[in-house]
Design a protein around this motif. Structure first.
Motif, short mmCIF file in Angstrom:
data_model
loop_
_atom_site.label_atom_id
_atom_site.label_comp_id
_atom_site.label_asym_id
_atom_site.label_seq_id
_atom_site.Cartn_x
_atom_site.Cartn_y
_atom_site.Cartn_z
N LEU A 1 -50.44 40.80 8.71
CA LEU A 1 -51.50 39.79 8.59
C LEU A 1 -52.71 40.30 9.36
O LEU A 1 -52.56 40.98 10.37
N SER A 2 -53.89 39.98 8.87
CA SER A 2 -55.10 40.44 9.57
C SER A 2 -55.17 39.79 10.94
O SER A 2 -54.68 38.68 11.15
N ILE A 3 -55.80 40.50 11.88
CA ILE A 3 -55.89 40.01 13.26
C ILE A 3 -56.63 38.68 13.34
O ILE A 3 -56.31 37.81 14.15
N SER A 4 -57.62 38.48 12.44
CA SER A 4 -58.38 37.23 12.47
C SER A 4 -57.52 36.03 12.10
O SER A 4 -57.79 34.90 12.53
N LYS A 5 -56.45 36.25 11.31
CA LYS A 5 -55.51 35.18 10.97
C LYS A 5 -54.33 35.14 11.95
O LYS A 5 -53.83 34.07 12.30
N ALA A 6 -53.88 36.32 12.38
CA ALA A 6 -52.70 36.38 13.25
C ALA A 6 -52.95 35.73 14.60
O ALA A 6 -52.05 35.12 15.18
N LEU A 7 -54.18 35.86 15.12
CA LEU A 7 -54.46 35.29 16.44
C LEU A 7 -54.31 33.77 16.45
O LEU A 7 -53.57 33.23 17.28
N PRO A 8 -54.98 33.01 15.55
CA PRO A 8 -54.77 31.57 15.57
C PRO A 8 -53.33 31.17 15.26
O PRO A 8 -52.82 30.21 15.85
N VAL A 9 -52.64 31.91 14.37
CA VAL A 9 -51.23 31.60 14.10
C VAL A 9 -50.41 31.75 15.39
O VAL A 9 -49.58 30.90 15.72
N GLY A 10 -50.64 32.84 16.12
CA GLY A 10 -49.91 33.06 17.37
C GLY A 10 -50.19 31.97 18.39
O GLY A 10 -49.27 31.47 19.06
N LEU A 11 -51.45 31.58 18.53
CA LEU A 11 -51.80 30.55 19.51
C LEU A 11 -51.21 29.19 19.13
O LEU A 11 -50.81 28.40 19.99
N ARG B 1 -42.60 40.99 13.97
CA ARG B 1 -42.29 41.35 15.37
C ARG B 1 -43.16 40.57 16.34
O ARG B 1 -42.70 40.14 17.40
N TYR B 2 -44.41 40.37 15.96
CA TYR B 2 -45.32 39.63 16.83
C TYR B 2 -44.83 38.20 17.06
O TYR B 2 -44.74 37.72 18.19
N VAL B 3 -44.46 37.50 15.98
CA VAL B 3 -44.03 36.10 16.09
C VAL B 3 -42.72 35.99 16.86
O VAL B 3 -42.57 35.12 17.73
N ILE B 4 -41.75 36.88 16.56
CA ILE B 4 -40.45 36.82 17.25
C ILE B 4 -40.63 37.05 18.74
O ILE B 4 -40.14 36.28 19.58
N GLU B 5 -41.34 38.11 19.12
CA GLU B 5 -41.51 38.42 20.55
C GLU B 5 -42.33 37.35 21.25
O GLU B 5 -42.06 37.00 22.39
N LEU B 6 -43.36 36.83 20.57
CA LEU B 6 -44.22 35.82 21.19
C LEU B 6 -43.43 34.53 21.46
O LEU B 6 -43.51 33.95 22.55
N ALA B 7 -42.66 34.07 20.47
CA ALA B 7 -41.89 32.84 20.64
C ALA B 7 -40.88 32.99 21.77
O ALA B 7 -40.71 32.08 22.60
N GLU B 8 -40.19 34.14 21.81
CA GLU B 8 -39.23 34.38 22.89
C GLU B 8 -39.93 34.41 24.25
O GLU B 8 -39.43 33.88 25.24
N LEU B 9 -41.10 35.05 24.30
CA LEU B 9 -41.85 35.17 25.56
C LEU B 9 -42.22 33.79 26.10
O LEU B 9 -42.05 33.48 27.28
N VAL B 10 -42.71 32.90 25.21
CA VAL B 10 -43.11 31.55 25.65
C VAL B 10 -41.89 30.77 26.08
O VAL B 10 -41.90 30.09 27.12
N LYS B 11 -40.81 30.86 25.31
CA LYS B 11 -39.59 30.12 25.67
C LYS B 11 -39.09 30.56 27.04
O LYS B 11 -38.75 29.74 27.88
#
Length: 604
Positions: A505-515, A475-485
């Protein structure tokens, strides 16, 4: 005598249905009289009503005290089997909980009151329909709010309500239609209320009606007509002595003047609203007015804009703190009530023991030994019950203490995460301070907005059960990609495809993946499709369970570029490489005649 009783009941029903548990304005002398009456403890229906009225008086200025008064009124009303007092106090508690942010408590209390009213007091059903609608209003769910208001509108008792009750429902429906942009229906209700309430001399409802019509005309960009309606609204608010409502409507006036680029008038009414919010200690009004003033001064006087932003942030912080305090107070009150109920049960039990013993002594004196044996057995049973209750209390106490300890640990962990994530923002801003690649300040702001949205969305997707470390990655990746687009206004049609096999995924990994995804999508939206009318972005996150590695696969069909051999490296590429290093990741960049492709391997 019966006629007098019916008249009193009618007056009380009018008070409940016309106010729906909303704030009550009382003169200081009357408040002092109420407090003096409550200082003398008496378990009667008058005390219930006095507590209820005091709760409504404290609603906007001292919500914690309002909760205490409402809970005490509910408990006493139930003890006295006083259904009317219980219902109006439930209305007040639901209203207080809802406006202070404890929507779950607000809805729970409103539904409980609705069930009781349907079974025992149908005249108050409409009141609870309206309170449930208020919960949905605060949750910004206008469709659900309208559904419950229409239940009240179609209720057979609505025509028998006193005028204030009926027109309150009408103006709430008008407000919902205005928020849903069903502007013709909003104007219809506004005009009906205005015409009828002028005839009936109900100035506060005339004020609401004209405020609705003013906001409709503002949305239609018919600013002169909007100003006319809103000025009528403020005049009637003033006539009715409702200075708080006048302050609320001053914000609407300020918005219209701001839309007309009449800064001086906009500032005058916005400051009037801000002063009203601070005077009445209403954090929502204070925040709205401060936000508007910050927008007005944003370009002409950044220093003043900053001052109002500080007021806005302080109000928002206080709103959050107040809601948490109310929730904590509810837990404390519930525990205190449970202990009081237990003490009452003990007293009643011991009283029954004494009564049975006395009757047995007087009636069965000849078989005294039998009575004593029976009494002894009952005493043993009582002791067993008390031991069970004490054990239950001890277990509940241990459970609550463990829960408090766990929440404190979770809060500490969450604060640590927030601090680390804010450090990300500071580091990126420090890098940008040295960057010369941004010729357009809008791009810089948009990129930073997307990075901050990434961090905010990350916290929103945290799973707060036993830890604050896991993120719902899909959900994080889908919403984030749509938000940026969606943040890029682009005439080209860009199709975004996202799939994710990794559940958490742990927050320490999810944050850099999201960025990394923020930078990749931003780069594609800005540069990839400049030579074509349509584009495709595909993001896949898969999992290799044997190798214990995750794979981020990003592809677009744009003009493409060489990720590893860019002659002039932009800040986004540098940030991505730093984030990939932070993941201890490895990259692959397959060569294509067209488009861009990047594969990042990283561990969970």
């Amino acid at each position: 005598m019966n006629l007098i009783i019916k008249l009193v009941v009618s007056i009380l029903v009018f008070t409940a249905t016309s106010g729906f548990g909303q704030p009550l304005s009382l003169p200081t002398k009357e408040v002092d009289v109420l407090k003096q009456k409550l200082a003398v403890y008496a378990e009667d229906t008058n005390r219930v009503i006095n507590l209820w009225r005091l709760a409504r008086y404290h609603t906007m200025t001292e919500p914690r005290q309002a909760v205490i008064n409402a809970n005490e009124a509910i408990s006493l009303a139930r003890k006295l089997n006083y259904v009317y007092g219980e219902l109006v106090s439930l209305q007040a508690l639901s209203f207080i909980s809802t406006i202070t942010g404890d929507w779950q408590k607000g809805m729970q209390t409103a539904v409980e009151g609705l069930q009781i009213s349907q079974a025992k007091y149908p005249k108050l059903e409409i009141a609870f329909y309206n309170v449930i609608a208020l919960v949905y209003e605060k949750q910004q769910d206008s469709k659900q709010r309208l559904e419950w208001l229409l239940k009240a509108y179609h209720h057979p008792q609505i025509e028998y309500l006193p005028n204030n009750g009926k027109w309150l429902i009408y103006h709430n429906i008008g407000e919902v239609y205005e928020k849903l942009n069903v502007l013709d229906s909003a104007m219809y209700f506004g005009k009906i209320i205005d015409i009828n309430c002028r005839k009936l001399s109900i100035p506060v409802e005339v004020s609401y009606a004209n405020a609705i019509m003013g906001r409709v005309e503002n949305k239609r960009k018919n600013y002169p007509q909007a100003l006319q309606y809103l000025k009528i609204a403020t005049n009637f608010s003033n006539k009715s002595g409702n200075l708080f409502l006048e302050s609320e409507q001053s914000v609407d006036l300020a918005r219209v003047f701001h839309a007309m680029n009449q800064a001086d008038s906009a500032i005058f009414y916005a400051e009037k609203a801000l002063n009203g919010g601070q005077k009445f200690k209403n954090l929502v009004l204070t925040a709205d007015a401060a936000k508007l003033l910050a927008q007005i001064y944003e370009h002409s006087n950044p220093s003043k804009a900053t001052t109002y932003l500080k007021i806005l942030n302080a109000a928002n912080d206080s709103l959050y703190t107040a809601s948490r305090i109310i929730q904590t107070q509810n837990i404390v009150n519930a525990e205190a009530q449970r202990k009081r109920d237990l003490e009452e049960a003990k007293k009643e039990y011991y009283n029954s023991i004494r009564l049975y013993a006395l009757i047995g002594f007087l009636v069965f004196l000849g078989i005294l030994s039998v009575v004593l044996i029976r009494n002894n057995r009952q005493t043993q049973k009582a002791n067993a019950i008390l031991n069970d209750k004490n054990l239950e209390i001890s277990l509940q106490k241990d459970k609550i203490e463990k829960q408090i300890e766990q929440k404190q640990i979770l809060l500490s962990e969450l604060q640590h995460r927030v601090k680390n994530n804010l450090q990300y923002v500071i580091s990126i801003l420090e890098i940008q301070k040295e960057s010369v690649n941004y010729s357009n300040i809008d791009d810089l702001i948009k990129n930073n907005q997307n990075r901050i949205h990434s961090i905010a969305l990350l916290h929103k997707k945290l799973s707060i059960n036993d830890s604050v470390n896991d993120v719902d990655l899909k959900r994080y990746v889908i919403e984030l990609a749509e938000l940026v687009k969606e943040s890029y206004v682009n005439e080209r049609q860009v199709t975004l495809l996202v799939s994710c096999e990794v559940e958490t995924l742990s927050i320490s990994k999810a944050l850099p993946v999201g960025l990394i995804i923020v930078e990749l999508v931003s780069n594609s939206m800005k540069h990839a499709f400049t030579q074509q009318t349509k584009g495709i972005i595909n993001i896949e996150i898969t999992q290799d369970t044997q190798a214990k590695m995750n794979k981020l696969h990003y592809v677009d069909n744009g003009v493409g570029f060489d990720f590893k051999n860019v002659e002039t490296k932009g800040l986004g590429v540098e940030i991505m490489k730093g984030l990939i290093d932070q993941l201890s990741g490895k990259t692959e960049t397959p060569s294509h005649s067209k488009g861009f492709e990047l594969i990042v391997y990283f561990k969970s």
